[in-house]
Structure formats: structure tokens, C-alpha cells
Enzyme design. Structure first.
Site, mmCIF file in Angstrom:
data_model
loop_
_atom_site.group_PDB
_atom_site.id
_atom_site.type_symbol
_atom_site.label_atom_id
_atom_site.label_comp_id
_atom_site.label_asym_id
_atom_site.label_seq_id
_atom_site.Cartn_x
_atom_site.Cartn_y
_atom_site.Cartn_z
ATOM 1 N N HIS A 1 50.564 -0.074 -16.053
ATOM 2 C CA HIS A 1 49.437 0.551 -16.504
ATOM 3 C C HIS A 1 50.197 1.614 -17.107
ATOM 4 C CE1 HIS A 1 45.727 -0.878 -14.133
ATOM 5 N NE2 HIS A 1 47.023 -1.899 -14.190
ATOM 6 N N CYS A 2 50.146 1.952 -18.395
ATOM 7 C CA CYS A 2 51.079 3.110 -19.404
ATOM 8 C C CYS A 2 50.020 4.086 -19.592
ATOM 9 C CB CYS A 2 51.450 2.389 -20.323
ATOM 10 S SG CYS A 2 52.451 3.677 -21.512
ATOM 11 N N ALA A 3 49.794 5.269 -18.849
ATOM 12 C CA ALA A 3 49.002 6.073 -19.051
ATOM 13 C C ALA A 3 49.363 7.295 -19.534
ATOM 14 C CB ALA A 3 48.700 6.534 -17.538
#
Length: 201
Positions: free
Chosen positions: A165-167
Site C-alpha cells: 500500500h503506497c500511501a
């Protein structure tokens, strides 16, 4: 210049994140308690209503935070608040305050953005497919505020489920473990950090 910037973003997103070190661990036995605590937090937000951009600005959110969370922007890699944060705690939506991620699920993806192997159990992110980079990506949005968080890629640590999950830091607000009780996340603190000792006053 714009093309070069897009190319840089695409290259960073495609890095083999699984090759970098994982910080923290996942204890499946705690998930039920985490889910219950997240549901309590969600219940407190039942009457929450989305503020306008102007109201968010008055509340202290920056132009970057509003542009990213509300208008699907992207912040610079390696030049954002939480990409290298290793403190214990949780990450909540910068707009609504809903709990989204835990430091126990955060890892170093070598991409320059905060990366997690999963969202908090009980947090059902919204997912869309976008083609803003010229290829299909899975966009993730927060369930209550519908904030743009970032994207999900299948190149996370294999032993943690294989997802990344690249936030965007701009869409998140970090709550240190020592401040979780004061912000109403006591149940979540006990579920995530059962051995943590609160500092004496």
C-alpha cells in the site's frame, strides 16, 4: 519536465519493494481485537460530514494535503513527512481522523513513500482503477472521507501477503502510541501494542 517527473514516479512505483527490509510484524491473533477497536472508532464518526476545502484549510491542512487527499494529487518521493518514520503508532486519515494503518504493518519499500503491507483489519478501503500514469493502477481511498490515499501494488513482502500500500503522507496523520489514548484510540493501542507501557505523568 512533466514527462520526466511522471517517468520518475512510474519508476519508483515499479521498484521491487519486497527486497527492502520489513519493519515490525503481523500477529494474526490480534486481528479480532483490532477489528473491534476500529469499529468503535468508526462508530464515533457516524455523524461526521465532509468539510469543504476552505474549512479544511481553516482547520490547518496545507494546500498540499488538500490537493492530494481531495483532488487526487501526489506528493514528491523522499520529500514527505512519513516515508522514513519508524515510530510506533497509527496513521489516520488527515481529513476525517479515521484509523487506516499501523506502524506494525509499515515497511521500507525503497520508494520514498510510506508503505504498508495492509490496512488495519476492519478498515475496508475503497478501490478504483485509474490510468493516470498511462497504465492500470489500483487506487485506494479511505472508506469514510473518501480521501485519495495512494495506490496498491503486488510487489510487497512475500511473507506478509505480497501487497504494498503506497500511501501519500499528505493524506495521513500520524498518532504516536503514547498519544493514542488521549485521541480516543485506547482500545486500538491495547490491541496493537499490548506490551507498551505508557509514560508516567
Amino acid at each position: 519536465l512533466a514527462s520526466a517527473a511522471l517517468a520518475t514516479l512510474a519508476a519508483a512505483a515499479a521498484l521491487p519493494a519486497a527486497q527492502c527490509a520489513v519493519a515490525g510484524g503481523s500477529d494474526a491473533g490480534r486481528d479480532e481485537a483490532i477489528v473491534a477497536a476500529v469499529l468503535v472508532a468508526k462508530e464515533r464518526l457516524r455523524s461526521w460530514r465532509a468539510p469543504s476545502d476552505e474549512e479544511l484549510h481553516r482547520q490547518g491542512l496545507s494546500e498540499l494535503q488538500i490537493r492530494v487527499a481531495r483532488h487526487d494529487g501526489t506528493e514528491p518521493a523522499f520529500r514527505n513527512k512519513y516515508w522514513d518514520n519508524h515510530e510506533a503508532g497509527i496513521y489516520v486519515d488527515s481529513v476525517s481522523g479515521e484509523p487506516l494503518y499501523a506502524s506494525t504493518d509499515k515497511f521500507d519499500s525503497c520508494t520514498g513513500w510510506p508503505s504498508f503491507v495492509r490496512a488495519l483489519p476492519g478498515t475496508e478501503l475503497r478501490a478504483n482503477t485509474d490510468y493516470n500514469m498511462g497504465f492500470a493502477r489500483t487506487e485506494m481511498r479511505s472508506p469514510i472521507a473518501n480521501s485519495h490515499l495512494g495506490h496498491i501494488f503486488p510487489d510487497g513482502p512475500k511473507d506478509r501477503g505480497g501487497m504494498r500500500h503506497c500511501a501519500n503522507s499528505a493524506s495521513l496523520r500520524f498518532v504516536p502510541v503514547d498519544e493514542m489514548d488521549a485521541e480516543g484510540f485506547g482500545d486500538l493501542r491495547r490491541a496493537l501494542f499490548p506490551n507498551h507501557k505508557r509514560p508516567e505523568l
